[in-house]
Motif scaffolding. Sequence first.
Motif, short mmCIF file in Angstrom:
data_model
loop_
_atom_site.label_atom_id
_atom_site.label_comp_id
_atom_site.label_asym_id
_atom_site.label_seq_id
_atom_site.Cartn_x
_atom_site.Cartn_y
_atom_site.Cartn_z
N ARG A 129 -19.08 -20.13 2.60
CA ARG A 129 -18.50 -18.88 2.20
C ARG A 129 -19.38 -18.15 1.21
NH1 ARG A 129 -13.38 -20.17 -0.15
NH2 ARG A 129 -14.07 -22.30 0.00
N ILE A 130 -19.95 -18.93 0.36
CA ILE A 130 -20.82 -18.31 -0.60
C ILE A 130 -22.00 -17.67 0.11
CG2 ILE A 130 -22.43 -18.75 -2.46
CD1 ILE A 130 -20.45 -20.81 -3.48
N LEU A 131 -22.47 -18.42 1.03
CA LEU A 131 -23.59 -17.91 1.78
C LEU A 131 -23.22 -16.62 2.47
CD1 LEU A 131 -25.13 -21.04 3.32
CD2 LEU A 131 -25.70 -19.80 1.28
N PHE A 132 -22.10 -16.72 3.03
CA PHE A 132 -21.66 -15.55 3.74
C PHE A 132 -21.64 -14.34 2.83
CE2 PHE A 132 -19.50 -12.69 6.28
CZ PHE A 132 -18.59 -12.05 5.48
N PHE A 133 -21.16 -14.63 1.72
CA PHE A 133 -21.05 -13.52 0.80
C PHE A 133 -22.40 -12.87 0.55
CE2 PHE A 133 -19.37 -10.93 -2.34
CZ PHE A 133 -20.37 -10.78 -3.25
N PHE A 134 -23.31 -13.74 0.45
CA PHE A 134 -24.62 -13.19 0.11
C PHE A 134 -25.34 -12.66 1.32
CE2 PHE A 134 -24.95 -13.72 -4.25
CZ PHE A 134 -24.18 -14.79 -4.56
N GLY A 135 -24.86 -12.98 2.32
CA GLY A 135 -25.46 -12.45 3.47
C GLY A 135 -25.65 -13.16 4.73
N SER A 136 -25.93 -13.43 5.41
CA SER A 136 -26.13 -13.76 6.77
C SER A 136 -26.37 -15.15 7.26
CB SER A 136 -27.18 -12.96 7.29
OG SER A 136 -27.76 -12.23 6.50
N THR A 137 -27.44 -15.31 7.73
CA THR A 137 -27.62 -16.57 8.44
C THR A 137 -28.16 -17.65 7.55
OG1 THR A 137 -29.80 -15.90 9.04
CG2 THR A 137 -28.06 -15.40 10.56
N PHE A 138 -27.90 -18.78 7.95
CA PHE A 138 -28.42 -19.86 7.13
C PHE A 138 -28.58 -21.12 7.93
CE2 PHE A 138 -23.92 -19.90 7.02
CZ PHE A 138 -23.63 -21.21 7.25
N MET A 139 -29.28 -21.92 7.35
CA MET A 139 -29.50 -23.19 8.00
C MET A 139 -28.95 -24.25 7.10
SD MET A 139 -32.99 -25.03 8.54
CE MET A 139 -32.82 -25.60 6.91
N LEU A 140 -28.47 -25.21 7.70
CA LEU A 140 -27.90 -26.26 6.90
C LEU A 140 -28.71 -27.53 7.05
CD1 LEU A 140 -25.75 -27.86 5.37
CD2 LEU A 140 -24.59 -28.11 7.53
N MET A 141 -28.95 -28.08 5.96
CA MET A 141 -29.69 -29.33 6.01
C MET A 141 -29.02 -30.30 5.07
SD MET A 141 -33.64 -29.94 5.43
CE MET A 141 -33.66 -29.16 3.85
N ILE A 142 -28.94 -31.44 5.51
CA ILE A 142 -28.33 -32.43 4.65
C ILE A 142 -29.34 -33.48 4.32
CG2 ILE A 142 -26.57 -34.19 4.47
CD1 ILE A 142 -24.90 -32.57 6.30
N TRP A 185 -5.30 -16.21 11.53
CA TRP A 185 -6.75 -16.28 11.41
C TRP A 185 -7.12 -17.07 10.17
CZ3 TRP A 185 -11.04 -13.68 13.81
CH2 TRP A 185 -10.71 -13.13 15.04
N THR A 186 -8.01 -17.91 10.37
CA THR A 186 -8.47 -18.67 9.21
C THR A 186 -9.56 -17.88 8.53
OG1 THR A 186 -10.22 -19.80 10.39
CG2 THR A 186 -8.04 -20.80 10.43
N LEU A 187 -9.76 -18.28 7.34
CA LEU A 187 -10.77 -17.59 6.56
C LEU A 187 -12.13 -17.70 7.23
CD1 LEU A 187 -10.62 -15.95 4.14
CD2 LEU A 187 -11.33 -17.91 2.76
N SER A 188 -12.36 -18.85 7.71
CA SER A 188 -13.69 -19.04 8.30
C SER A 188 -13.85 -18.19 9.55
CB SER A 188 -13.90 -20.51 8.63
OG SER A 188 -13.03 -20.90 9.66
N GLU A 189 -12.77 -18.04 10.24
CA GLU A 189 -12.86 -17.18 11.41
C GLU A 189 -13.14 -15.75 11.00
OE1 GLU A 189 -9.95 -19.08 14.78
OE2 GLU A 189 -9.07 -18.13 13.04
N VAL A 190 -12.45 -15.37 9.98
CA VAL A 190 -12.67 -14.02 9.49
C VAL A 190 -14.12 -13.84 9.09
CG1 VAL A 190 -12.14 -12.41 7.64
CG2 VAL A 190 -10.31 -13.71 8.72
N VAL A 191 -14.58 -14.84 8.42
CA VAL A 191 -15.96 -14.77 7.97
C VAL A 191 -16.90 -14.65 9.15
CG1 VAL A 191 -17.80 -16.19 7.05
CG2 VAL A 191 -15.66 -15.95 5.80
N LYS A 192 -16.60 -15.44 10.13
CA LYS A 192 -17.46 -15.38 11.30
C LYS A 192 -17.41 -14.00 11.95
CE LYS A 192 -15.87 -18.99 13.39
NZ LYS A 192 -15.63 -20.08 14.35
N LEU A 193 -16.23 -13.51 11.98
CA LEU A 193 -16.07 -12.20 12.59
C LEU A 193 -16.86 -11.15 11.83
CD1 LEU A 193 -14.82 -10.15 14.47
CD2 LEU A 193 -12.80 -10.11 13.01
N VAL A 194 -16.66 -11.16 10.56
CA VAL A 194 -17.33 -10.15 9.75
C VAL A 194 -18.83 -10.29 9.88
CG1 VAL A 194 -17.69 -9.30 7.43
CG2 VAL A 194 -15.43 -10.06 8.13
N GLU A 195 -19.22 -11.50 9.86
CA GLU A 195 -20.66 -11.71 9.99
C GLU A 195 -21.14 -11.23 11.34
OE1 GLU A 195 -22.61 -15.11 10.72
OE2 GLU A 195 -23.89 -15.09 8.95
#
Length: 677
Positions: free
Chosen positions: A108-121, A563-573
């Motif tokens: 979510r934070i990422l989303f807030f800042f903007g766009s795409t990201f990669m996740l690495m663990i 709608w879940t938050l994450s869905e919303v986020v996805k949508l907005v993105e």
Amino acid sequence: METVVAVEEGGRNKEESASAIVIARPDSSKRIADPVVYKLARVVGDGIYIPATDDEVMKAEDLIDHKSSLHFVLGNSQAAVCTSNDDTFVPEFTPIDCELEALYIGFRILFFFGSTFMLMILLNGKKIIADILKFEDLNTQGEISDAVVDTTVDLGKLNPRFEVLFCLIIMQASAHLEVQVILYLFRIYKLQEVTQSESTPVDGDQSGDRKQADPLPGSAASEPSSSTIYASWKPDFSKLKGEICLDNLSVKDLHATFKATFGRETSVKDKQWLKRRISMGLSNSCDVSITTFNIENNQLQKKDKLEDCSNEDENRDKDSFNGLEEQNVSGDHKVLVGQSQTVQMEDHFSGNSKSVQSDAPKRHIAFEDDNQGNKRVRKPTRRYIEEVSESDSREYTGRPVSSVRSSGNVPRTRIRPIYNIQPIRRPLVTRQDSLGGSGVEIPYVSRIRRGRPRENFMALMKFQPYGMGMTTGLVKKAHDAHDPESDIDIENHEVKDTPATGWPLQPLIKEPGENEQYSEQSADLNNNSDGHVDSYADVDSDENILTVPTAKGGMRRKHHRPWTLSEVVKLVEGVSRYGAGRWSEIKRIAFATCSHRTSVDLKDKWRNLLRASFAQLPAEKGAQNSKKHSSIPIPAPILLRVRELAEMQSQVSPDLKAVKFDGHSGRNVNDMKSGFL
DNA sequence: ATTAGGG
DNA sequence: CCCTAAT
């Protein structure tokens, strides 16, 4: 439960500013041991911590707050204390979920800042998983990697003794071509030796160069407290000594082994499943042959390494961070661009990791070695896990029809306390395998359906809907009315979803009220777990299927699925990426795994969001939570973004605009597109 | 088949 | 969400 969050604040420099947020979750209550300490750090460029601006902190706070019920309280100077008195927060998540939560927060934070990201663990500095959640370069628009959404995080397999470092790399492609890379580091420490809170590396580690800003002070403070708490979590490898052939173990033994391996209990009684799990856990691989698996090697190896690691681990945060930074900064992103496949990603990373190792060679060896035998062991993808557990769950279906009735009434998803098993543990989130009527519970995360069998299932069953909507007169008594549509609606995979054992297609006996109750319950769970899980891959649970009368007199299903938050986020993105109107595109890309949510749904939701965003703006801060709307409140930042996007795309309807410019001209950051006016 | 809009 | 018209 209490959560302490240290937020470091320092410089104000925008470019050099990064925010590090440490979320420690010391657990005062005995009943829940939470071994996880989250650390979020934002790194810029060469891996320098950059203090968050007030604004950023607040935004992050917003983002975090909504899902996790964490509340930030700004403390003196740099430390922020975050407390959560929301007890409900605790029981709902297993430790694994905690991690997922961290990821989600990150998302979510990422989303807030903007766009795409990669996740690495990273696990102890070693990259064990790398995935692109979403990646798209504006420049390469069009050949967007469809990719993705395969999040591949089976945290259950992570050894609790290891520190887990989540790294999110954001390719922030702001409105235009400039792509800036921002690193978000999520560090999750599983504190192994409680006794030795000594050097629990919670504080910000810095690159070896250390030229960067100083580590997060606040974090250090919060750390000790948390570290003392989680003894119970470390896996007991002493139980894994010697050569063990899983095949010979009883269920009980398997349980013990399971616990030893994962550090947590399981309620699953299926031997096959257990064996597979354990095998996978020990080998960190999903390719292990169950039958031939011999714990000894892996075990011993692992154990030794673990010791090593944990020891070194304690004192060496910096390195790992450093390494991380190097990896990421060293141009990974370059390579990543255009890479859409998980496998590729991982390959890339593993190659990379080696280079990184130079930094802290020993530290990273453990897993490497483990994996060396095999080609390269990768974490099973979520999809894989699902498949496995799905088939597993099917294996449970040994039980006959007796449970038919109950399966009709039982929530498909629910929280099942397991205190009886281990008081200290958190309740496991499980879901009933009601479909199979087996009543077997499996870890919630592990069984995620991608289709939407439920309604069809009901169709198959000639499900009797009355009682579901006891409230409305809308609900037509459908004694013998089965949806004509549903029959043709049955898809293969859905049929497949029916237990292999097959169970009688009998009408279910419904008890009015019960159903609704349950569905609410499960809906709640969804909201909670969803956020954490759903953001990585969509969790499809089909709840709340109601039937409503159609004009033609037929029955039509109505899934009111919040709608879940994450869905919303996805949508907005998605909108930000493809523009509003390209619903099918967005659907395909961002909601690929969401079988529900048609493009029309997206459109509708967007419309709603638009409305909401402009409606809420005047109030700005005020009513965020105030509304008791049944639906989840949408975090202000997201609404802001919605509005920005809307303005950007000139899709603000006049009336809305009126509202908007009512007070002051909105602050659109990037409205170069809106050249009108 | 997708999208925009009204209900 | 559903439905329909328009494309």
